[in-house]
Enzyme design. Structure first.
Site, PDB file in Angstrom:
ATOM      1  N   PHE A 189      41.146  27.823  36.541  1.00 16.44           N
ATOM      2  CA  PHE A 189      40.255  28.296  35.557  1.00 16.44           C
ATOM      3  C   PHE A 189      40.209  29.706  35.552  1.00 16.44           C
ATOM      4  O   PHE A 189      39.955  30.379  36.324  1.00 16.44           O
ATOM      5  CB  PHE A 189      38.683  27.764  35.662  1.00 16.44           C
ATOM      6  N   ASP A 212      42.488  35.919  41.125  1.00 15.43           N
ATOM      7  CA  ASP A 212      41.500  35.892  40.321  1.00 15.43           C
ATOM      8  C   ASP A 212      40.296  35.553  41.345  1.00 15.43           C
ATOM      9  O   ASP A 212      40.381  34.755  41.935  1.00 15.43           O
ATOM     10  CB  ASP A 212      41.451  34.810  39.165  1.00 15.43           C
ATOM     11  N   LYS A 255      31.346  37.497  37.841  1.00 15.17           N
ATOM     12  CA  LYS A 255      30.129  36.730  38.559  1.00 15.17           C
ATOM     13  C   LYS A 255      29.140  37.551  39.425  1.00 15.17           C
ATOM     14  O   LYS A 255      28.105  38.099  38.565  1.00 15.17           O
ATOM     15  CB  LYS A 255      30.594  35.494  39.152  1.00 15.17           C
TER      16      LYS A 255
HETATM   17  C1  PLP Z   1      33.915  31.963  35.934  1.00 12.08           C
HETATM   18  C2  PLP Z   1      35.317  32.150  36.039  1.00 12.08           C
HETATM   19  C3  PLP Z   1      36.117  33.044  34.879  1.00 12.08           C
HETATM   20  C4  PLP Z   1      35.492  33.237  33.752  1.00 12.08           C
HETATM   21  O1  PLP Z   1      34.455  34.362  33.754  1.00 12.08           O
HETATM   22  P1  PLP Z   1      33.492  34.713  32.410  1.00 12.08           P
HETATM   23  O2  PLP Z   1      32.473  35.716  33.036  1.00 12.08           O
HETATM   24  O3  PLP Z   1      32.802  33.167  32.258  1.00 12.08           O
HETATM   25  O4  PLP Z   1      34.253  34.907  31.288  1.00 12.08           O
HETATM   26  C5  PLP Z   1      37.442  33.314  35.313  1.00 12.08           C
HETATM   27  N1  PLP Z   1      37.791  32.783  36.470  1.00 12.08           N
HETATM   28  C6  PLP Z   1      37.082  32.144  37.452  1.00 12.08           C
HETATM   29  C7  PLP Z   1      37.931  31.604  38.656  1.00 12.08           C
HETATM   30  C8  PLP Z   1      35.898  31.801  37.039  1.00 12.08           C
HETATM   31  O5  PLP Z   1      35.217  31.044  37.991  1.00 12.08           O
END
Ligand code: PLP
Length: 399
Positions: A139, A224, A253
């Site tokens: 994701f 990420d 986050k």
């Molecule tokens: C939450 C998340 C995102 C997206 O972040 P947003 O602030 O919602 O755009 C991308 N990568 C990972 C691994 C995430 O957990």
């Protein structure tokens, strides 16, 4: 009609209906607890999806917000701002990187990483490399580029056509990865532990090989860390468990403990690809959010929250493993690191999740069967025991 139903009704008339909300309207949140409008208390084992790692409305964060709001909130990136440099120094100090860029969200950080990788290849290396390889189950966000990079069909449906230059390969399959690399590949992007994908850790051997492949093929290695970063997994960054040296790391986050911020960390050499006017954001890295994020990092380091996450996480793994031994037909697997934990059930978990909520425990259900726990790192151990006890009672009723 009670307050909750009034709110639910208003939302239906006012907000786009894209969220599958929990049957709960939050009135107040403090530390590791949420409160609804009936005064009921909930133990928060989700922390706003790994955002409020310090707990809700941490008093020192509230204080910084107040003080900085009186002084300087926003002037735009047309100006030099000391607050941005204070945060840059702090966040770079937790890593092997020497350049930072601040934006507003996780998706935006990943979008920036994709743009940076392409521009570095095309403008600094003078190579026609643009493909980004990601993994199934990943994701990476919900902008058009990041949803295309995401390895889950459900978030893509109905949004075609998709931007070009993305390839998705099977999770934890080195051969498939090698076979996907072409002369046009610019970067490999992955989560060390997939979050949304169901708390799925990649093995060390795989990650080490990915890094090697990147070096051999002159590709950028992007990690990420939007969900795994900021002490969540027991180290400040999850990739530090493995001594990896990615070229770009993205964060968001927990960096603002509830205020929106994203970040991209990289090396001086790669950062040169972002010359003046090539990339930017209006809000990103404003004085207020930078001062808050700097304080977040201060507190994480001062209170040794990575170690707290590690110890409490191990405690949970032991607790949950006992549960798994007790209910081998109901629990398929326990996974995770630090306080990023997944309990995979052998059956769809909607009822278990709802029952937990009724008993005052907030967790997330992802991939239908995985109870995902991302509690504030300050959660007391006895609350984790309470959770395990309640889950045990619920599972016992299920048999
Ligand atoms: C939450 C998340 C995102 C997206 O972040 P947003 O602030 O919602 O755009 C991308 N990568 C990972 C691994 C995430 O957990």
């Amino acid at each position: 009609m009670n307050k909750f139903n009034i709110i639910k009704d208003r939302e239906k008339k006012l907000h786009c209906p894209m969220y599958g909300r929990y049957p709960l309207a939050v009135k107040k949140a403090r530390g590791y607890k949420l409160y609804d409008f009936d005064g009921q208390e909930y133990i928060d084992l989700l922390a706003g999806i790994s955002v409020c790692n310090l707990g809700h409305s941490h008093p020192e964060i509230v204080q910084v917000i107040k003080e900085q709001a009186e002084k300087l909130i926003h002037v735009s990136n047309l100006f030099y701002q000391e607050e941005q440099l204070g945060l840059a120094e702090k966040i770079l100090g937790t890593s092997h990187f020497d350049r930072a860029f601040f934006c507003n969200s996780g998706a935006e950080a990943n979008e920036g990483a994709i743009k940076l990788a392409r521009r570095y290849m095309q403008k600094i290396k003078n190579q026609n490399k643009f493909e980004i390889i990601t993994l199934t189950g990943s994701f990476h966000g919900r902008t058009l580029a990041t949803l295309t990079a995401t390895g889950q069909d459900k978030i893509k449906e109905g949004f075609s056509p998709y931007p070009e230059g993305f390839k998705i390969v099977a999770f934890n399959d080195i051969k498939a990865l090698k076979n996907t690399i072409t002369d046009n590949t610019a970067a490999i992007m992955l989560e060390v532990i997939q979050g949304e994908g169901g708390i799925r850790p990649l093995p060390y051997e795989y990650l080490a090989q990915v890094q090697e492949i990147c070096q051999e093929n002159d590709l950028l290695f992007i990690i990420d860390e939007i969900q795994t970063g900021l002490a969540r997994t027991g180290k400040f960054w999850a990739h530090q468990h493995y001594n990896l040296k990615p070229d770009i790391v993205t964060s968001a986050k927990a960096l603002g403990n509830g205020l929106p911020i994203g970040a991209l960390l990289t090396t001086q050499e790669i950062s040169e690809a972002f010359g003046p006017g090539t990339h930017g954001t209006t809000f990103g890295g404003n004085a207020l959010i930078c001062k808050v994020a700097e304080k977040v990092i201060d507190i994480i380091l001062r209170d040794n929250l990575a170690e707290q996450a590690r110890v409490k996480g191990q405690f949970c793994l032991d607790l949950f493993s006992e549960l798994k031994n007790e209910f081998p037909d109901l629990i398929a697997e326990i996974r995770g690191a630090g306080l990023m934990l997944g309990i995979e059930l052998t059956f769809p978990g909607q009822k278990v999740w709802a029952n937990l909520l009724k008993r005052g425990f907030i967790v997330n259900l992802t991939q239908e069967k995985v109870l995902r726990l991302l509690p504030p790192l300050i959660i007391p151990q006895e609350e984790l025991v309470g959770f395990a006890q309640n889950l045990k009672e619920i599972l016992a009723e299920t048999v």
